[in-house]
Design a protein around this motif. Sequence first.
Motif, short mmCIF file in Angstrom:
data_model
loop_
_atom_site.label_atom_id
_atom_site.label_comp_id
_atom_site.label_asym_id
_atom_site.label_seq_id
_atom_site.Cartn_x
_atom_site.Cartn_y
_atom_site.Cartn_z
N LEU A 1 0.86 10.76 12.15
CA LEU A 1 0.25 9.64 11.44
C LEU A 1 0.74 9.70 10.01
CD1 LEU A 1 -1.70 7.26 11.41
CD2 LEU A 1 -3.58 8.88 11.03
N HIS A 2 1.74 8.89 9.69
CA HIS A 2 2.41 8.96 8.39
C HIS A 2 1.90 7.86 7.47
CE1 HIS A 2 5.70 8.87 5.42
NE2 HIS A 2 5.91 10.13 5.78
N PRO A 3 1.69 8.15 6.19
CA PRO A 3 1.16 7.14 5.27
C PRO A 3 2.04 5.90 5.13
CG PRO A 3 0.99 9.32 4.29
CD PRO A 3 1.81 9.47 5.53
N GLN B 1 -3.35 13.62 4.22
CA GLN B 1 -2.13 13.04 3.67
C GLN B 1 -2.28 11.53 3.46
OE1 GLN B 1 1.46 14.20 5.78
NE2 GLN B 1 0.53 16.13 6.41
N MET B 2 -2.91 10.86 4.42
CA MET B 2 -3.12 9.42 4.29
C MET B 2 -3.98 9.09 3.07
SD MET B 2 -1.83 7.50 6.91
CE MET B 2 -2.96 6.13 7.09
N LEU B 3 -5.06 9.85 2.89
CA LEU B 3 -5.97 9.58 1.78
C LEU B 3 -5.30 9.85 0.44
CD1 LEU B 3 -9.19 11.12 3.33
CD2 LEU B 3 -8.85 8.71 2.78
N HIS B 4 -4.60 10.97 0.33
CA HIS B 4 -3.94 11.28 -0.93
C HIS B 4 -2.93 10.19 -1.30
CE1 HIS B 4 -4.87 15.87 -0.61
NE2 HIS B 4 -5.93 15.14 -0.85
N HIS C 1 -2.83 6.92 -0.29
CA HIS C 1 -3.39 5.60 -0.58
C HIS C 1 -4.39 5.62 -1.73
CE1 HIS C 1 -1.42 3.49 2.67
NE2 HIS C 1 -1.78 4.43 3.51
N LEU C 2 -4.97 6.77 -2.03
CA LEU C 2 -5.88 6.86 -3.18
C LEU C 2 -5.13 7.21 -4.45
CD1 LEU C 2 -8.97 8.69 -1.63
CD2 LEU C 2 -8.52 6.24 -1.81
N GLY C 3 -3.84 7.52 -4.33
CA GLY C 3 -3.03 7.79 -5.50
C GLY C 3 -3.34 9.10 -6.18
#
Length: 257
Positions: free
Chosen positions: A178-180, A231-234, A236-238
């Motif tokens: 699941l890649h950002p 990884q997704m959160l980091h 998209h949350l910047g």
Amino acid sequence: MATRRNAAAPLAAYVLHHHDWSESSLILDLFTRELGRIVVVAKGAKRPYSQLRCVLLPFQRLLVQLGSKRQEEGTEVQLLRSAEWGGGGAMPGGAGLLAGFHLNELLLRGLARQDPHATLFDTYAATLPVLASGDDAGTAAALRAFELHLLADTGVLPELHVVTATQRPVDTGARHLLHPETGVQPLRDGETGLPGAVLTALQVALDARDLAGLRSACLGAPVELRNQLRQMLHYHLGTSALRTRALMVEVQKLIEP
């Protein structure tokens, strides 16, 4: 008349964060069901005799009424006219308390102000009692389910049951990343990822708005899902790190032998 009654009706809200505004007042970030994340000023809330002093606590459902709006350092701030306890369970403690602050940080970083997310509000409210239960596995699953809801509600979570590049169904017998940026993609043998069966179950639960089913699906690959969502959160949350997650790591180091 109906519009006036609706405008005056109390709003369901939770306190996400607060800071001092003056010697006697507070500025608060509230998460409301009807208006989303808003900023309010609670005048006199720090005074010993203030009725707001014992009410404006995190993780407690509140019923609030708002007054006039004003601009404060470029931010629209509303006056908090009143707040009362709206029911709910005990405040989480220990690891559950840190998990609760993790949820609040996600909302502060992930949601724009004045952008309602009623379903996410309901998910937040339903997650807090789990954090107070003391069930470590249940707490972890509840956190992952909330993170998935946040990513989905803000429009950055890809469809989990298909490979993003081809839109073909995932292989339930294989593992996927699941890649950002590129979404769901297959992995080669030996690489770590999420089982396709878990991804499919997660998407089914999200589509059905089945929170209990989503938590159950999160138990299918707890460590892998945590790492992928991190990884997704980091991305998209910047941010390269969340403050509450770093604090959790430090606390875990202290309690481990």
